[in-house]
Design an enzyme around this catalytic site. Structure first.
Site, PDB file in Angstrom:
ATOM      1  N   ASP A  14      46.468  51.316  38.210  1.00  0.00           N
ATOM      2  CA  ASP A  14      45.264  50.628  38.035  1.00  0.00           C
ATOM      3  C   ASP A  14      45.780  49.479  37.303  1.00  0.00           C
ATOM      4  O   ASP A  14      46.798  49.659  36.437  1.00  0.00           O
ATOM      5  CB  ASP A  14      44.429  51.582  37.005  1.00  0.00           C
ATOM      6  N   ARG A  15      45.057  48.451  36.902  1.00  0.00           N
ATOM      7  CA  ARG A  15      45.344  47.382  36.225  1.00  0.00           C
ATOM      8  C   ARG A  15      44.935  47.429  34.664  1.00  0.00           C
ATOM      9  O   ARG A  15      45.686  47.557  33.671  1.00  0.00           O
ATOM     10  CB  ARG A  15      44.760  45.861  37.117  1.00  0.00           C
ATOM     11  N   ASP A  16      43.624  47.398  34.611  1.00  0.00           N
ATOM     12  CA  ASP A  16      43.177  47.063  33.126  1.00  0.00           C
ATOM     13  C   ASP A  16      42.939  48.512  32.428  1.00  0.00           C
ATOM     14  O   ASP A  16      42.311  49.461  32.972  1.00  0.00           O
ATOM     15  CB  ASP A  16      41.825  46.483  33.085  1.00  0.00           C
ATOM     16  N   ASP A  22      43.012  46.202  28.437  1.00  0.00           N
ATOM     17  CA  ASP A  22      41.761  45.993  29.068  1.00  0.00           C
ATOM     18  C   ASP A  22      41.088  44.807  28.383  1.00  0.00           C
ATOM     19  O   ASP A  22      40.813  44.818  27.060  1.00  0.00           O
ATOM     20  CB  ASP A  22      40.938  47.126  29.038  1.00  0.00           C
ATOM     21  N   ASN A  57      39.484  47.902  40.527  1.00  0.00           N
ATOM     22  CA  ASN A  57      38.131  47.588  40.708  1.00  0.00           C
ATOM     23  C   ASN A  57      37.783  46.274  39.894  1.00  0.00           C
ATOM     24  O   ASN A  57      38.320  46.214  38.792  1.00  0.00           O
ATOM     25  CB  ASN A  57      37.206  48.752  39.926  1.00  0.00           C
ATOM     26  N   GLN A  58      37.307  45.382  40.459  1.00  0.00           N
ATOM     27  CA  GLN A  58      37.149  44.019  40.125  1.00  0.00           C
ATOM     28  C   GLN A  58      35.760  43.648  40.392  1.00  0.00           C
ATOM     29  O   GLN A  58      35.376  42.753  40.911  1.00  0.00           O
ATOM     30  CB  GLN A  58      37.929  42.947  40.398  1.00  0.00           C
ATOM     31  N   HIS A  93      33.526  44.564  44.564  1.00  0.00           N
ATOM     32  CA  HIS A  93      32.222  45.062  44.949  1.00  0.00           C
ATOM     33  C   HIS A  93      31.294  45.566  43.484  1.00  0.00           C
ATOM     34  O   HIS A  93      32.367  46.227  42.671  1.00  0.00           O
ATOM     35  CB  HIS A  93      32.224  46.248  45.774  1.00  0.00           C
ATOM     36  N   ASP A 128      43.513  55.197  34.135  1.00  0.00           N
ATOM     37  CA  ASP A 128      43.299  55.508  32.608  1.00  0.00           C
ATOM     38  C   ASP A 128      41.764  56.088  32.435  1.00  0.00           C
ATOM     39  O   ASP A 128      41.188  56.559  31.443  1.00  0.00           O
ATOM     40  CB  ASP A 128      43.217  54.328  31.620  1.00  0.00           C
TER      41      ASP A 128
END
Length: 178
Positions: A14-16, A22, A57-58, A93, A128
């Site tokens: 996951d990124r953020d 985040d 998710n963005q 989305h 996370d």
């Protein structure tokens, strides 16, 4: 006791809140700040031949808060700080779109594994929040939760594997620190 003694073929992050601090709806590459231990973990995985990817998710894109160009610029900054990543997969989305890619749906994980030529069963998802673990499970991948202050207690309680930090992952997973 670690969850496995062999390295996965791919680790999808996951990124953020997992790879980087985040910043809600971040559209500024200068605000990308790696989480403690991220660079060392990624370097260690790459040295061992593990493919590394991002699944994120963005919804800010779907909401019109982030342009695709801004998302690309943030991704480029992430790649320059912690890359090279083998794959970036983003869901643009919003919750109501009922897409197959927004975590906890499995689409991002499945698409990343397909792009890498890796069986999801031979991959690990690191995130996370519970949605990250849900996406891993739905795709047939292993999942490990690295909680932050925003992680809900029930998400921690329902996760099979929980690490206190990215630095803890190698020892927890493979029985030895790097």
């Amino acid at each position: 006791m670690g969850m496995r003694r062999t390295l996965p073929q791919a680790v999808l992050f996951d990124r953020d809140g997992t790879l980087v601090v985040d910043v809600p709806y971040n559209r500024d590459p200068e605000l990308v700040q790696p989480m403690p231990g991220a660079a060392r973990l990624l370097d260690g995985l790459r040295r061992r031949g593990v493919r590394c990817g991002v699944v994120s998710n963005q919804s800010g894109v779907g909401r019109g808060l982030i342009t695709p160009a801004e998302l690309a610029a943030v991704s480029a900054r992430l790649d320059s700080l912690l890359g090279p990543f083998d794959v970036f997969m983003y869901c643009p989305h919003v919750v109501g779109d009922r897409c197959r890619c927004r975590k906890p749906q499995p689409g991002l994980v499945l698409d990343a594994c397909l792009a890498l030529g890796v069986d999801p069963a031979d991959s690990l998802v690191v995130g996370d929040i519970g949605a990250d673990m849900g996406a891993a499970a739905a795709a047939g991948a292993a999942g490990i939760l690295v909680p932050t202050p925003v992680t809900r207690p029930e998400e921690v309680a329902s996760s099979e594997w929980v690490a206190a930090s990215l630095e803890q992952l190698p020892e927890m997973l493979w029985g030895a620190p790097w």
